[in-house]
Design a protein around this motif. Sequence first.
Motif, mmCIF file in Angstrom:
data_model
loop_
_atom_site.group_PDB
_atom_site.id
_atom_site.type_symbol
_atom_site.label_atom_id
_atom_site.label_comp_id
_atom_site.label_asym_id
_atom_site.label_seq_id
_atom_site.Cartn_x
_atom_site.Cartn_y
_atom_site.Cartn_z
ATOM 1 N N ARG A 6 -3.776 4.247 5.114
ATOM 2 C CA ARG A 6 -3.435 4.396 3.698
ATOM 3 C C ARG A 6 -4.277 3.385 2.909
ATOM 4 N NH1 ARG A 6 -1.606 8.223 5.587
ATOM 5 N NH2 ARG A 6 0.436 9.218 5.351
ATOM 6 N N ALA A 7 -4.585 3.740 1.637
ATOM 7 C CA ALA A 7 -5.538 2.964 0.846
ATOM 8 C C ALA A 7 -4.877 2.209 -0.306
ATOM 9 C CB ALA A 7 -6.604 3.899 0.293
ATOM 10 N N ILE A 8 -5.509 1.110 -0.728
ATOM 11 C CA ILE A 8 -5.129 0.407 -1.961
ATOM 12 C C ILE A 8 -5.677 1.203 -3.146
ATOM 13 C CG2 ILE A 8 -5.495 -1.708 -3.302
ATOM 14 C CD1 ILE A 8 -5.558 -3.239 -0.583
ATOM 15 N N LEU B 297 -4.081 -0.275 7.746
ATOM 16 C CA LEU B 297 -4.077 -0.609 6.327
ATOM 17 C C LEU B 297 -5.099 -1.719 6.048
ATOM 18 C CD1 LEU B 297 -0.167 -0.854 6.063
ATOM 19 C CD2 LEU B 297 -1.597 1.151 5.619
ATOM 20 N N ALA B 298 -5.765 -1.678 4.986
ATOM 21 C CA ALA B 298 -5.851 -0.566 4.048
ATOM 22 C C ALA B 298 -7.186 0.132 4.295
ATOM 23 C CB ALA B 298 -5.790 -1.069 2.615
ATOM 24 N N VAL C 104 0.874 -1.167 0.000
ATOM 25 C CA VAL C 104 0.000 0.000 0.000
ATOM 26 C C VAL C 104 0.918 1.226 0.000
ATOM 27 C CG1 VAL C 104 -1.814 1.217 1.264
ATOM 28 C CG2 VAL C 104 -1.693 -1.297 1.350
ATOM 29 N N ALA C 105 0.731 2.118 -0.967
ATOM 30 C CA ALA C 105 1.617 3.295 -1.077
ATOM 31 C C ALA C 105 1.631 4.066 0.235
ATOM 32 C CB ALA C 105 1.144 4.188 -2.219
ATOM 33 N N SER D 134 -12.385 2.174 -5.117
ATOM 34 C CA SER D 134 -12.674 1.550 -3.817
ATOM 35 C C SER D 134 -12.562 2.520 -2.642
ATOM 36 C CB SER D 134 -11.764 0.342 -3.588
ATOM 37 O OG SER D 134 -10.402 0.717 -3.674
ATOM 38 N N LEU D 135 -11.718 3.538 -2.767
ATOM 39 C CA LEU D 135 -11.575 4.465 -1.635
ATOM 40 C C LEU D 135 -12.805 5.365 -1.499
ATOM 41 C CD1 LEU D 135 -10.019 5.588 0.721
ATOM 42 C CD2 LEU D 135 -8.765 7.080 -0.865
#
Length: 196
Positions: A173-175, A145-146, A22-23, A180-181
């Motif tokens: 933090r998101a994928i 996460l995430a 995950v960034a 999806s976010l």
Amino acid sequence: MTHALIVIDIQNDFCPGGALAVAGGNDIIAGVNALMDDFDAVILTQDWHPRGHSSFATSHNADPFTTTQMPYGPQVLWPDHCVQGTGGAAFHPDLRTDADLIIRKGFNPAIDSYSAFFENDQTTPTGLEGYLRTRGINTLTMVGLATDFCVNFSAVDAAKLGFGVTVRTDLCRAIDMDGSLVAATTAMQNAGVVLL
Ligand code: VGL
Ligand code: ZN
């Protein structure tokens, strides 16, 4: 009010260099560690899949990040990640692990478990609800996460169960695949989760 911090899946495989990175996943760790002292209880979750888990694309000869139909509904297929006992499943080495409870999820070979409360069939409990209730914990803050998968499902389930729930989005933090976010943000808001 008895207030617990729930730290979701801050594991090597979800951090840069991991199998399902995950960034910026590691950027939140210092802030999460600092927050721990402010709570009555700290609970860590750990994604914990057996080898060949049904949520892995390799188990279906499919490409990762595609979706398949499972008996319990649609399921995103992931790269192999957080395999029990591997370094990828371990907590990030910088994360404080002096927590009250570590709850593992996703160990059922046939059912994924994004939520810390129920597996993805939305029926099989992990036991976390009982732990919280028997300790008199009624209010939860979630980080980790995430954002759009395990934090989202955990937060929505907790709100449905009647807990007061806040998600510190600055410590998540998101994928963020296929919208999806945005969808997760809407789902959490509709469930009454407070997003900070
Ligand atoms: C997660 C996908 C698969 C998460 C876990 O922790 O959000 N996402 N397994
Ligand atoms: Zn997983």
